[in-house]
Structure formats: structure tokens, C-alpha cells
Motif scaffolding. Sequence first.
Motif: not given
Length: 293
Positions: A16-30, A56-66
Motif C-alpha cells: 500500500d505504498g506509492t513508491d515502487t521498490p526501486a523508487e523506494l531505494v532511490a528515495t532512501a538514498i536521496d 544498480d545504485r552501487a555507485g552511490s555508496g554502500r546501501f542495504q535493504v533488510v
Amino acid sequence: MVGVRIDLHTHSTESDGTDTPAELVATAIDAGLDVIALTDHDTTAGWAAAERAVRDRAGSGRFQVVPGAELSCSCPDGSGRKITVHLLAYLFDPNAPALAREQSRLRAERRERLYEMARHMAGDGFPVDPDAIMAGLPPDSPGGRPHLARALVNAGTVASVDEAFAKYLGGRGRYYLPRTDTPVHRAIEMIAEAGGVTVLAHPFATARGPVVTADVIADLTGRGLSGIEIDHPDHDPETRARLRGLAVELDLITTGSSDYHGTNKTIRIGQETTPPDSLDRLIERSSGSAVIG
């Protein structure tokens, strides 16, 4: 993990969110986060897309999803009634047979419930199309009241998702239909069998409805509950202090999370965060799925 910013409760379009999983990752990194948990309702369908996005966003630095999910469970409230509580499950094996069967049942029931609620509203003249709502859901999405609420917003019937719930879709609303939730003791057991860990979401958020007593939380701890979500937008400072004392008493892991739903709510991702050592402890107790990234 010192210095990292962690949000352990977020939702994507797979529930029930409005961000796709990929958009969610981008939003979190930003937003400057280092770790998020993807906790869609009763589905793990977004895990693979989140993993691809992290890669795909590996160049943005280390980011993890649980990897995780949010489970709606029936639970004694401590005064003889049964209420709904939300259980955050992390790092479990999504293919564990008992859990997979239960999650499939819940998704199917949620979709049927959504369709019936939309059908009743359409029959009463509301400008919603039940078939169009269902067609717009991802294949493995559970569907839910927020999807109907968003349709009402798009039709101009209400100004917000919150208004739709307050007027029509909440527990006392004319178009509300009940569902059959998983008994909380069984949910904790199934997640443990699948190698995961469980945290009770927003346990004292009275604005959401009835809540459990401290004695119930103690009972759940004895049955395998690992933690409680303390720093949540629906907990005021006094409530957070009470929960911290309870966590010390019961040796529970404490977490903090935004419960981010994109534009369906006004909460910012990362508005509340989890201490790094709490995530370390959750990981140490799990054996089902690994952190992504």
C-alpha cells in the motif's frame, strides 16, 4: 555500523505504498539513509526488485535493504478482547512452507475484501471501478483499503487517503469489511521456523485504535518476540519512555521507523530511525535470509 541511518519500516507499491521498490531505494538514498527494511503487507514480492535497485545504485555508496514484511495478526489485548496488532518480520525464508501458505491465504483474502468493498461503494453511486482497481494491482500484491482510498482521492470524492478512512473505510465506516488475521502466537512461531525475527510494530499507538497491555507484550516475548518498535510517528514522548522501560525490563530489541508509505501518508522516510546496534542484534538472531547489499 556506527553512524549509519536505518529505517526499519517502509512500504512499496507491492502493498500500500506509492513508491515502487526501486523508487523506494532511490528515495532512501536521496534522503541520506544507509539501510531500510522493505516491509510490505503480507508479501515479499518486492524483494527481488529492491535487490536489483541496490545493485544498480552501487555507485552511490554502500546501501542495504533488510528483507521483511508486515503481518496483521489477531491478538488478545489483555482485557479479554481480540484486536489486530501488526508484526514486523525480518530476514526470514519466504519459501518456508507454512509461512508461504499463510501469506498466500492472506493476500487472496485481502484482494477479495478490497473488491467487495469497492463493489459496494460503486453500487451506492461512488465513482470507483472495482475491476479497474484490481487490474491496477501488481500480480502478487495483497491489495487493501489504501488502494480504494486512493481511487476515491483520484475521483475527487475525498481530499486525502486519511479522509477516505475517516469517512468510509475505517473500522466503523459503512464500507468496512473484516478480515481473518493470523493468530499472533502462530505468526511469531512461523517466522521463527523460517529463520526470521519479529518486532511488534507501534504497540502503544492509541490513535490507531485499541492496543495491547504490557502484560501481553511480556507474553509475546516469552513466545519468541524479539523487539518492539518505539520511535514511531504515532508514539508521543511519554509513550516512548514507557516502552523503553518495558524493553529494558523484558530485554527486547528497540527499533525506530517511519512507517513510510510514499504520498499515501505525510510521513517522511527516515523520520524515525533505528540504532545500529539494534539491527546488529536482529541480524545475529536470524538465519533465514541475508541483508541485501
